[in-house]
Design a protein around this motif. Structure first.
Motif, PDB file in Angstrom:
ATOM      1  N   UNK A  22       0.816  -1.216   0.000  1.00 49.29           N
ATOM      2  CA  UNK A  22       0.000   0.000   0.000  1.00 49.29           C
ATOM      3  C   UNK A  22       0.846   1.261   0.000  1.00 49.29           C
ATOM      4  N   UNK A  23       2.031   1.178   0.634  1.00 47.67           N
ATOM      5  CA  UNK A  23       2.892   2.357   0.785  1.00 47.67           C
ATOM      6  C   UNK A  23       4.332   1.960   0.457  1.00 47.67           C
ATOM      7  N   UNK A  24       4.633   1.783  -0.819  1.00 45.44           N
ATOM      8  CA  UNK A  24       5.963   1.275  -1.201  1.00 45.44           C
ATOM      9  C   UNK A  24       7.110   2.216  -0.881  1.00 45.44           C
ATOM     10  N   UNK A  25       6.819   3.489  -0.602  1.00 46.42           N
ATOM     11  CA  UNK A  25       7.890   4.429  -0.278  1.00 46.42           C
ATOM     12  C   UNK A  25       8.186   4.482   1.218  1.00 46.42           C
ATOM     13  N   UNK A  26       7.543   3.642   2.015  1.00 44.70           N
ATOM     14  CA  UNK A  26       7.749   3.667   3.469  1.00 44.70           C
ATOM     15  C   UNK A  26       9.202   3.357   3.811  1.00 44.70           C
ATOM     16  N   UNK A  27       9.732   4.080   4.790  1.00 45.10           N
ATOM     17  CA  UNK A  27      11.089   3.841   5.284  1.00 45.10           C
ATOM     18  C   UNK A  27      11.100   3.172   6.657  1.00 45.10           C
ATOM     19  N   UNK A  28      10.083   3.463   7.472  1.00 43.10           N
ATOM     20  CA  UNK A  28       9.985   2.916   8.818  1.00 43.10           C
ATOM     21  C   UNK A  28       8.563   2.411   9.016  1.00 43.10           C
ATOM     22  N   UNK A  29       8.423   1.218   9.554  1.00 39.54           N
ATOM     23  CA  UNK A  29       7.114   0.677   9.904  1.00 39.54           C
ATOM     24  C   UNK A  29       7.185   0.146  11.328  1.00 39.54           C
ATOM     25  N   UNK A  30       6.083   0.267  12.044  1.00 39.70           N
ATOM     26  CA  UNK A  30       6.037  -0.302  13.389  1.00 39.70           C
ATOM     27  C   UNK A  30       4.615  -0.777  13.676  1.00 39.70           C
ATOM     28  N   UNK A  31       4.518  -1.721  14.586  1.00 35.33           N
ATOM     29  CA  UNK A  31       3.233  -2.372  14.862  1.00 35.33           C
ATOM     30  C   UNK A  31       2.859  -2.208  16.323  1.00 35.33           C
ATOM     31  N   UNK A  32       1.665  -2.661  16.649  1.00 40.20           N
ATOM     32  CA  UNK A  32       1.260  -2.800  18.040  1.00 40.20           C
ATOM     33  C   UNK A  32       1.942  -4.038  18.628  1.00 40.20           C
ATOM     34  N   UNK A  33       1.858  -4.187  19.926  1.00 35.48           N
ATOM     35  CA  UNK A  33       2.541  -5.294  20.598  1.00 35.48           C
ATOM     36  C   UNK A  33       1.803  -5.655  21.878  1.00 35.48           C
ATOM     37  N   UNK A  34       2.133  -6.826  22.397  1.00 31.25           N
ATOM     38  CA  UNK A  34       1.749  -7.160  23.760  1.00 31.25           C
ATOM     39  C   UNK A  34       2.926  -7.831  24.436  1.00 31.25           C
ATOM     40  N   UNK A  35       2.734  -8.304  25.644  1.00 27.68           N
ATOM     41  CA  UNK A  35       3.811  -8.934  26.403  1.00 27.68           C
ATOM     42  C   UNK A  35       3.456 -10.389  26.668  1.00 27.68           C
ATOM     43  N   UNK A  36       4.487 -11.188  26.894  1.00 29.20           N
ATOM     44  CA  UNK A  36       4.293 -12.576  27.306  1.00 29.20           C
ATOM     45  C   UNK A  36       5.148 -12.829  28.542  1.00 29.20           C
ATOM     46  N   UNK A  37       4.638 -13.665  29.433  1.00 26.31           N
ATOM     47  CA  UNK A  37       5.390 -13.969  30.639  1.00 26.31           C
ATOM     48  C   UNK A  37       6.216 -15.232  30.442  1.00 26.31           C
ATOM     49  N   UNK A  38       6.772 -15.751  31.527  1.00 26.28           N
ATOM     50  CA  UNK A  38       7.655 -16.918  31.439  1.00 26.28           C
ATOM     51  C   UNK A  38       6.952 -18.135  30.871  1.00 26.28           C
ATOM     52  N   UNK A  39       5.636 -18.230  31.070  1.00 22.01           N
ATOM     53  CA  UNK A  39       4.879 -19.368  30.558  1.00 22.01           C
ATOM     54  C   UNK A  39       4.257 -19.090  29.195  1.00 22.01           C
ATOM     55  N   UNK A  40       4.545 -17.940  28.634  1.00 22.22           N
ATOM     56  CA  UNK A  40       4.014 -17.616  27.319  1.00 22.22           C
ATOM     57  C   UNK A  40       2.622 -17.024  27.332  1.00 22.22           C
ATOM     58  N   UNK A  41       2.114 -16.658  28.521  1.00 23.35           N
ATOM     59  CA  UNK A  41       0.793 -16.042  28.611  1.00 23.35           C
ATOM     60  C   UNK A  41       0.864 -14.591  28.155  1.00 23.35           C
TER      61      UNK A  41
END
Length: 555
Positions: A117-136
């Motif tokens: 959609x945006x072939x001239x993009x130089x930087x992209x970033x996404x949303x995120x979440x966290x996971x604990x030691x058990x992968x939750x």
């Protein structure tokens, strides 16, 4: 997948050091599990001493030719190891990944779809979440679109951060000495080397960041050193840009920062416009704060009297205008907030304009200097403050368009010292709108956009429309939590519940929807995974995120 007209090679860059075996396997498997096939995984083993690391990496390298591994002869820490991994990369883009985190299966596909959609993009970033030691999974972070001022308070780009490889090469890769904030330093230098239009936010969780007490992330293991590196990265960022500014630890949390922009000497005159109708007690509290408790040497206060009737009001006018900084203007027409302010601005003598409600009360003396320091920045069009109700709960921490139909106040009702959504109630940031109850701007910007709309928006939403028109001209709106005042909210006018007021309000809602249309529900500083039904940053159901496999424009 076949609908993608461009399929850029994405190099996932991963420095590795003594990663616990289960977490390293999960990280590697999450890359192998990508539904997008055009990737390479570039791993630099930073001379791990744990005996399982080298054979495990060798085994994965044999499993898939897209995995490249280099072992460093000596431990150089994360910046040096990241550069070693970068040297293996041949992709058009590089994605940064820690050695114990996980990508979602569609992470790189979503990046590729955005690049289609945006072939001239130089930087992209996404949303995120966290996971604990058990992968939750927990603590999902649905981020703002690119937000330069918020970036100066926290690293909103990681994770998942993706960069055009030629750009990374041009700025020299990672810099040693910034360990713990090496990705932040890289981001700041990359932002300097491109333009905001080429920075894209993907509003989908694509990255699971492993955070728990024993996790191996440098920034959590050695937080003081990482914080010091972030401050140095920011200081050098402003120096390279030629912006006189100092970097301080945020008073709310030592993890984040406050930027103080230098003020000129002499300071520009600020004309503070205060519309009023009687309610002399409120007015006096407001004006006393402006004149006696505000540390600013050159201001004028323009009180605009809109049909006051009480003798004590006129007596107060006679007294207060003896101060040479005060003028009282008469506006003898029905209440029209936009028209009143336009009338006063035309007679103001300052190069800076402040719109101030008569139910505002000053808290700290430096509020105006803080707001002026931002309003003087050439890229900034208007600046808003952090306002509290009398009970010290938040009345205004910025305006979000689309909430409850037109616009609403984010973080409204939270305690004064609350962090808010990912500390946004405590960090300077860009927003689509701020309230005109306390708004500072350059007179030139006010004139450029033609002032407030006194034809269509006499009372409600005139500040929202005003800020949207400022942004339409390419200026940023800044909200700062470091200018704090009380706001008793329309105490001199009363609620809009009378039939004629309801009719007027409904007509203003209709105008805003006609004028701004779908843009109201697409606030770039508010994530489409967050609700438009409340002001609490709750989750939207359903989310307003377009799925690229349903979007013809992504191919």
């Amino acid at each position: 997948m076949a609908r993608l007209t461009r399929r850029p090679l994405i190099s996932v860059v991963m420095p590795v050091y003594n990663t616990p075996e289960p977490y390293l396997r999960e990280a590697l498997d999450s890359v192998l599990g990508q539904i997008y096939p055009d990737w390479e995984l570039c791993i630099a083993d930073d001379a791990s001493t744990a005996p399982h690391v080298a054979p495990l990496l060798a085994a994965y390298q044999k499993r898939d030719p897209r995995i490249k591994v280099v072992r460093r002869e000596r431990n150089g820490h994360i910046s040096a190891a990241s550069n070693s991994a970068l040297e293996l990369a041949t992709g058009e883009f590089v994605a940064l990944m820690d050695h114990d985190d996980r990508l979602t299966p569609h992470a790189l596909y979503m990046v590729a779809a955005e690049l289609n959609r945006h072939p001239d993009a130089d930087i992209l970033y996404s949303d995120e979440d966290k996971i604990d030691a058990e992968g939750r999974r927990y603590d999902p972070h649905f981020k703002s679109g690119f937000n330069p001022d918020l970036l100066h308070g926290q690293n909103m780009v990681n994770h998942l951060g993706v960069f055009r490889r030629s750009l990374v090469a041009r700025i020299g890769g990672f810099r040693e000495g910034f360990e713990g904030s090496q990705d932040y330093d890289l981001t700041l230098r990359a932002v300097e080397a491109t333009v905001p239009e080429r920075i894209r936010h993907i509003p989908v969780i694509l990255y699971h960041w492993r955070v728990f007490p024993e996790s191996a992330a440098f920034s959590t293991v050695d937080l003081p050193r990482a914080t010091a590196a972030a401050h140095r990265a920011l200081t050098e960022h402003f120096q390279r840009r030629g912006v006189p500014a100092t970097v301080e630890t945020s008073p709310a949390t030592d993890r984040f920062t406050r930027i103080r922009y230098a003020l000129p000497d002499p300071l520009p005159r600020v004309s503070l416009i205060v519309p009023t109708r009687d309610k002399v007690g409120l007015l006096k509290g407001c004006v006393d704060g402006l004149l006696q408790r505000t540390d600013y040497p050159d201001l004028e206060v323009i009180i605009v009297d809109n049909n006051s009737e009480e003798a004590k009001t006129f007596a107060y006018f006679d007294t207060v205008k003896k101060d040479p900084r005060v003028r009282v203007l008469r506006y003898e027409a029905p209440f029209n907030y936009s028209s009143i302010n336009n009338f006063a601005v035309a007679q103001a003598t300052g190069s800076m304009i402040g719109l101030i409600n008569n139910d505002i009360e000053v808290i700290g003396a430096d509020w105006l200097k803080e707001m002026v320091s931002h309003a003087l920045r050439p890229e900034v069009g208007a600046v808003g403050a952090k306002l509290y109700y009398a009970d010290n709960t938040i009345q205004h921490a910025g305006v979000i368009t689309g909430i409850c139909g037109v616009a609403g106040h984010g973080h409204k009702g939270l305690p004064r010292d609350a962090y808010g959504y990912f500390s946004r109630a405590q960090l300077t940031q860009n927003l689509s709108c701020v309230t005109a109850a306390c708004l500072i701007m350059r007179r030139a910007v006010f004139d450029e956009v033609g002032g407030l709309d006194d034809k269509n928006l006499a009372v409600a939403f005139n500040d929202v429309d005003f800020c949207l028109r400022i942004r339409e001209r390419g200026h940023l709106i800044v909200w700062t939590p470091f200018a704090e005042l009380y706001h008793l909210e329309s105490a001199s006018r009363g609620p809009d519940t009378a039939p004629d007021k309801v009719q007027r309000f409904n007509s203003e809602v209709s105008y805003m929807r006609q004028r701004w249309g779908d843009l109201l529900a697409q606030d770039p500083y508010y994530n489409p995974n967050l609700t438009l039904d409340a002001e609490n940053f709750g989750l939207a159901f359903p989310p307003r995120v377009k799925k690229p496999w349903f979007d013809k424009e992504s191919t």
